[in-house]
Design an enzyme around this catalytic site. Sequence first.
Site, PDB file in Angstrom:
ATOM      1  N   LYS A   1       0.993  -1.172   0.003  1.00  0.00           N
ATOM      2  CA  LYS A   1       0.147  -0.096  -0.123  1.00  0.00           C
ATOM      3  C   LYS A   1       1.104   1.148  -0.139  1.00  0.00           C
ATOM      4  O   LYS A   1       1.637   1.605   1.018  1.00  0.00           O
ATOM      5  CB  LYS A   1      -1.019   0.043   1.206  1.00  0.00           C
TER       6      LYS A   1
ATOM      7  N   ALA B   1      -9.386   6.525   4.460  1.00  0.00           N
ATOM      8  CA  ALA B   1      -9.028   7.810   5.307  1.00  0.00           C
ATOM      9  C   ALA B   1     -10.334   8.687   5.341  1.00  0.00           C
ATOM     10  O   ALA B   1     -11.041   9.218   4.424  1.00  0.00           O
ATOM     11  CB  ALA B   1      -7.998   8.508   4.857  1.00  0.00           C
TER      12      ALA B   1
END
Lengths: 265, 380
Positions: free
Chosen positions: A104, A191
């Site tokens: 990631k 997020a």
Amino acid sequence: MDTNSPMDTFTIAGRLFSSRLMIGTGKFPSAAALRAAIEASGSEIVTVALRRVDLNSPEHQSILSAIDPKKQLILPNTSGAQTAEEALKLARLARASGLEPWIKLELTPEPRYLLPDPIQTLRAAEQLVKEGFVVLPYIQADPVLAKRLEEVGTATVMPLGAPIGSNRGVQTKEMIRIIIEQAHVPVVVDAGLGAPSHAAEAMELGADAVLVNTALSDARDHGAMAKAFALATTAGRMAYLAGLGPQRSLAAASSPLTGFLFNQD
Amino acid sequence: MTFEAYLNEWPETLVQEQYATLSERQVEAALSADRRTPENLLALLSPAALPFLEAMAQEANKQTRRQFGRTVSLYAPIYLSNVCGSNCLYCSFSTVNAGKETRTTLTPTQIEDECRTLAKEGFSSVLLLTGDAVHAAPPEYIAQACTIARRWFSSVAVEVYSMTQEEYHLLCTHGLDGVTLYQETYHKPTYLDMHRSGRKRDFSFRLEALERAANAGVRRLGAGVLLGLYKWRVDAFWLALHARWLQTRCWNSTIALSFPRLKHTPSAFNPPFPVSDINMVQMILALRLFLPESPFYLSTREAPSFRDKLLPLGITAMSAGSSTRPGGYAAPTSPTLEQFQIEDVRTVAEIKTFIEKSGYDPVWKDYDQAFTEAVPKQLQ
């Protein structure tokens, strides 16, 4: 399609997943709390910051002890890296330590809001794909950048809903809508998702998955909150598949003012 | 514009005038603000905020948890040298302190011994310290110490005399990632009064040092004032302005704050503006609400009971099992001069247990060598 059936799976780089909720492992008060969240979430992808773990000496490491590699794919992330070179170093170290070559990409050159650097991210992604990594980049909700990353071969795109840890929800909704409309790789909203309703909203938009961390680590009951997010993610997915009614900006009046134009007599 | 020029736009008279006139209504507005302005900070630091300490504490706790989670980073100081060329009235290392304890500068082998001892305890983050003595501990010596420390730890910071950008860059090429440098006080007349002689007397050179460090590639900056030297409400405000200034100018670097409070000082020196526990708490809370993303460090200068209570109020990093004398880890009984007496003498294991019992995860490693500029090949 029934989201509870094994049919509603999704694929990243040829690998099948049935849970659409990914979990971040930072900020938890203990390994036990993290384990409770992971188990209750049913998550199959769990991301770990490489800066937080010493892959060569696993003592003193609460994070890794909470993950069951048989049930969850460990997705190492490069958080803390500010340049493509730093991210490349981290990714290579992770692979050399025996982790699967999934990464990631998090390239956040300013430490306050931890917003991703589009230029360094594209550079790093291109190189890592060439080196055979499965690349999942964390990005600003920028539809053009999402296409550029797709073109260099990333396995997903992971646009942010709001700054990391902000719990503000899907503030970038209009741009995420465009990213989803144009994407040929899975879109994971990452997020800013601070409540289960935010996760549901992202899934209703048509996201393939969501990633959550702070909302779980900051909960009083980590397991219960993880379960709530799992349910919301499924609910949002079901609603998307069922076909949400279109949103109208105007009310459909029950006593129309122009009806007389069409009256027969 | 330099920071010093900016600082001059907030003279003490202006700050004091605000403190005298701020009302509870402005404190309430500051508490409910989203991103807080310097004016909001003044309200939170003012005497008018005293009835709001609990509300401030709840908000500070929430903000810290959101940004850092329930985690506390652990670090340890390593004193490389207690030789000093400056005369700072409050410090045991001062040239005028002619005590019997030994002055020494560690050899590379001794530095290695200190590192080995701390690494065995589990530390991954260290702070290397010296006195203000370029002759005893020149930049090349500190660079060598960084190289040694980097073999043992993922993160290496220094707290030494202020340097030029080239000198900071030299340290970066040897594995440095952090610089802690307290201005001691932002009140220039007091600064000059406290620092009677030596290099450290240059107020402006020190004030601009953190920017030079960031420009040289240092990614973690630490600022602070020595509490007790000047009126804390004024110095804390100026410190916060400095942190904000650095955040926007050195946007790749993290700006951390520490809260060193003068307690045990050479017998002839009494802190002219002592800071009480209540003062300290109000200051930490106000600064946390103004700088929600900044790491806050708390050293073993403070007593265990007070440290424990401060933890949920915004502290994100703690030292543990510290020694403030050169060679103090590998040779705990060495008679070398210590900089100050620590109050929290608990072992690392005891502090770790306390943190866990408080519902926090002790974090040893929060940085990676991959982030530090590659060490030149000939030094590896």
